[in-house]
Design a protein around this motif. Structure first.
Motif, mmCIF file in Angstrom:
data_model
loop_
_atom_site.group_PDB
_atom_site.id
_atom_site.type_symbol
_atom_site.label_atom_id
_atom_site.label_comp_id
_atom_site.label_asym_id
_atom_site.label_seq_id
_atom_site.Cartn_x
_atom_site.Cartn_y
_atom_site.Cartn_z
ATOM 1 N N ASP A 175 0.716 -1.298 -0.090
ATOM 2 C CA ASP A 175 -0.122 0.041 -0.053
ATOM 3 C C ASP A 175 0.885 1.123 -0.072
ATOM 4 O O ASP A 175 1.901 1.073 0.588
ATOM 5 C CB ASP A 175 -0.863 -0.055 1.392
ATOM 6 C CG ASP A 175 -1.898 -1.067 1.116
ATOM 7 O OD1 ASP A 175 -2.508 -1.354 0.062
ATOM 8 O OD2 ASP A 175 -2.260 -1.572 2.229
ATOM 9 N N PHE A 176 0.591 2.239 -0.980
ATOM 10 C CA PHE A 176 1.439 3.464 -0.815
ATOM 11 C C PHE A 176 0.477 4.641 -0.293
ATOM 12 O O PHE A 176 -0.730 4.607 -0.754
ATOM 13 C CB PHE A 176 1.592 3.723 -2.147
ATOM 14 C CG PHE A 176 2.533 2.461 -2.935
ATOM 15 C CD1 PHE A 176 3.768 2.346 -2.684
ATOM 16 C CD2 PHE A 176 1.914 1.895 -3.655
ATOM 17 C CE1 PHE A 176 4.421 1.242 -3.017
ATOM 18 C CE2 PHE A 176 2.630 0.757 -4.248
ATOM 19 C CZ PHE A 176 4.049 0.450 -4.052
ATOM 20 N N ALA A 177 1.272 5.253 0.569
ATOM 21 C CA ALA A 177 0.754 6.418 1.077
ATOM 22 C C ALA A 177 0.259 7.622 0.060
ATOM 23 O O ALA A 177 -0.392 8.406 0.198
ATOM 24 C CB ALA A 177 1.287 7.012 2.262
ATOM 25 N N SER A 178 1.200 7.700 -1.046
ATOM 26 C CA SER A 178 0.933 8.713 -1.863
ATOM 27 C C SER A 178 1.521 8.254 -3.175
ATOM 28 O O SER A 178 2.353 7.169 -3.465
ATOM 29 C CB SER A 178 1.751 9.889 -1.617
ATOM 30 O OG SER A 178 3.218 9.699 -1.662
ATOM 31 N N ILE A 179 1.306 9.096 -4.373
ATOM 32 C CA ILE A 179 1.851 8.529 -5.781
ATOM 33 C C ILE A 179 3.579 8.848 -5.691
ATOM 34 O O ILE A 179 4.000 8.057 -6.465
ATOM 35 C CB ILE A 179 1.209 9.485 -6.874
ATOM 36 C CG1 ILE A 179 1.476 8.825 -8.371
ATOM 37 C CG2 ILE A 179 1.270 10.770 -6.660
ATOM 38 C CD1 ILE A 179 1.010 7.661 -8.497
ATOM 39 N N GLU A 180 3.867 9.972 -5.063
ATOM 40 C CA GLU A 180 4.888 9.999 -4.836
ATOM 41 C C GLU A 180 6.037 8.951 -4.183
ATOM 42 O O GLU A 180 7.034 8.431 -4.680
ATOM 43 C CB GLU A 180 5.419 11.435 -4.150
ATOM 44 C CG GLU A 180 5.114 12.602 -4.605
ATOM 45 C CD GLU A 180 3.511 12.797 -4.692
ATOM 46 O OE1 GLU A 180 2.644 12.208 -3.801
ATOM 47 O OE2 GLU A 180 2.877 13.666 -5.451
ATOM 48 N N GLN A 181 5.438 8.554 -3.225
ATOM 49 C CA GLN A 181 5.873 7.398 -2.623
ATOM 50 C C GLN A 181 5.970 6.228 -3.571
ATOM 51 O O GLN A 181 6.892 5.310 -3.492
ATOM 52 C CB GLN A 181 5.304 6.652 -1.319
ATOM 53 C CG GLN A 181 5.954 5.735 -0.520
ATOM 54 C CD GLN A 181 5.047 5.104 0.540
ATOM 55 O OE1 GLN A 181 3.632 5.210 0.515
ATOM 56 N NE2 GLN A 181 5.577 4.208 1.315
ATOM 57 N N MET A 182 5.132 5.883 -4.267
ATOM 58 C CA MET A 182 4.829 4.771 -5.246
ATOM 59 C C MET A 182 6.120 4.858 -6.329
ATOM 60 O O MET A 182 6.748 4.063 -6.685
ATOM 61 C CB MET A 182 3.506 4.554 -5.773
ATOM 62 C CG MET A 182 3.378 3.458 -6.908
ATOM 63 S SD MET A 182 1.840 3.323 -7.841
ATOM 64 C CE MET A 182 2.350 4.558 -9.042
ATOM 65 N N ILE A 183 6.185 6.183 -6.835
ATOM 66 C CA ILE A 183 7.105 6.327 -7.877
ATOM 67 C C ILE A 183 8.568 6.257 -7.137
ATOM 68 O O ILE A 183 9.419 5.540 -8.040
ATOM 69 C CB ILE A 183 6.861 7.695 -8.385
ATOM 70 C CG1 ILE A 183 5.568 7.755 -9.233
ATOM 71 C CG2 ILE A 183 8.156 8.239 -9.213
ATOM 72 C CD1 ILE A 183 5.097 9.468 -9.537
ATOM 73 N N SER A 184 8.722 6.646 -6.147
ATOM 74 C CA SER A 184 9.976 6.623 -5.449
ATOM 75 C C SER A 184 10.428 5.021 -5.208
ATOM 76 O O SER A 184 11.503 4.540 -5.614
ATOM 77 C CB SER A 184 10.180 7.287 -4.144
ATOM 78 O OG SER A 184 11.283 6.978 -3.383
ATOM 79 N N GLU A 185 9.298 4.285 -4.772
ATOM 80 C CA GLU A 185 9.610 2.781 -4.494
ATOM 81 C C GLU A 185 9.777 2.032 -5.977
ATOM 82 O O GLU A 185 10.695 1.168 -6.085
ATOM 83 C CB GLU A 185 8.609 2.207 -3.762
ATOM 84 C CG GLU A 185 8.500 2.613 -2.424
ATOM 85 C CD GLU A 185 9.743 1.982 -1.690
ATOM 86 O OE1 GLU A 185 10.064 0.704 -1.749
ATOM 87 O OE2 GLU A 185 10.388 2.624 -0.895
ATOM 88 N N ALA A 186 9.030 2.550 -6.995
ATOM 89 C CA ALA A 186 9.108 1.849 -8.240
ATOM 90 C C ALA A 186 10.429 2.143 -8.837
ATOM 91 O O ALA A 186 11.230 1.152 -9.386
ATOM 92 C CB ALA A 186 7.929 2.428 -9.175
ATOM 93 N N ARG A 187 11.092 3.137 -8.729
ATOM 94 C CA ARG A 187 12.594 3.746 -9.232
ATOM 95 C C ARG A 187 13.532 2.611 -8.568
ATOM 96 O O ARG A 187 14.230 2.079 -8.964
ATOM 97 C CB ARG A 187 12.813 5.223 -8.952
ATOM 98 C CG ARG A 187 12.046 5.878 -10.135
ATOM 99 C CD ARG A 187 12.490 7.314 -9.913
ATOM 100 N NE ARG A 187 11.938 8.302 -10.898
ATOM 101 C CZ ARG A 187 11.483 9.230 -10.642
ATOM 102 N NH1 ARG A 187 11.813 10.050 -9.726
ATOM 103 N NH2 ARG A 187 10.874 9.923 -11.962
ATOM 104 N N ARG A 188 13.282 2.440 -7.252
ATOM 105 C CA ARG A 188 14.166 1.845 -6.441
ATOM 106 C C ARG A 188 14.045 0.426 -6.838
ATOM 107 O O ARG A 188 15.134 -0.534 -7.042
ATOM 108 C CB ARG A 188 14.033 1.765 -5.224
ATOM 109 C CG ARG A 188 15.118 1.074 -4.047
ATOM 110 C CD ARG A 188 14.461 0.838 -2.625
ATOM 111 N NE ARG A 188 13.175 0.270 -2.582
ATOM 112 C CZ ARG A 188 12.963 -1.193 -2.845
ATOM 113 N NH1 ARG A 188 13.967 -2.088 -3.126
ATOM 114 N NH2 ARG A 188 11.934 -1.929 -2.685
ATOM 115 N N TRP A 189 12.888 -0.214 -6.848
ATOM 116 C CA TRP A 189 12.441 -1.635 -7.367
ATOM 117 C C TRP A 189 13.272 -1.916 -8.791
ATOM 118 O O TRP A 189 13.893 -3.050 -9.103
ATOM 119 C CB TRP A 189 10.985 -1.908 -7.347
ATOM 120 C CG TRP A 189 10.575 -3.105 -7.864
ATOM 121 C CD1 TRP A 189 10.703 -4.221 -7.254
ATOM 122 C CD2 TRP A 189 10.191 -3.317 -9.353
ATOM 123 N NE1 TRP A 189 10.230 -5.316 -7.971
ATOM 124 C CE2 TRP A 189 9.920 -5.015 -9.078
ATOM 125 C CE3 TRP A 189 10.250 -2.884 -10.247
ATOM 126 C CZ2 TRP A 189 9.533 -5.513 -10.434
ATOM 127 C CZ3 TRP A 189 9.712 -3.225 -11.309
ATOM 128 C CH2 TRP A 189 9.261 -4.820 -11.483
#
Length: 119
Positions: free
Chosen positions: A82-96
């Motif tokens: 679960d992502f708290a925000s779109i920014e968090q999702m993007i950050s995690e997607a880049r790392r992944w």
């Protein structure tokens, strides 16, 4: 189209060929010999120097492997998160993308994501 530009920026390169699904956003009029491309996509292809190759209508095997990789992305990246925000999702997607999916040939079924880029 923005997704392609973002991917080119992320990987710091451009692919040689983009297989477009026959959505109106990319292909205005599908034709095996003379397809009419969306003007913005045609300009992107000319600017980047890559071939824009529309998939034939009714031929799902013409589409790139990304269709089959979607399941891997759902299981490996999205599943149970679960992502708290779109920014968090993007950050995690880049790392992944770098640490997991970009980890080597085995992570994407035999080819590294950067293989085939024109730098």
């Amino acid at each position: 189209m923005r997704a392609h530009v973002e991917a080119f920026s992320f990987y710091n390169g451009v692919v040689r060929r983009i297989v477009l699904d026959n959505l109106r956003a990319g292909v205005v009029k599908p034709d095996i010999y003379d397809p009419k491309l969306n003007r913005a996509y045609a300009e992107l292809g000319a600017y980047c120097g890559c071939l824009l190759d529309p998939a034939r209508v009714g031929h799902p095997k013409d589409k790139p492997r990304i269709e089959s990789v979607q399941g891997y992305i759902r299981r490996s990246f999205y599943a149970g998160r679960d992502f708290a925000s779109i920014e968090q999702m993007i950050s995690e997607a880049r790392r992944w993308s770098v640490e997991v999916a970009g980890g080597g040939p085995e992570s994407l079924g035999g080819s590294h994501p950067c293989r085939g880029l024109l730098h």
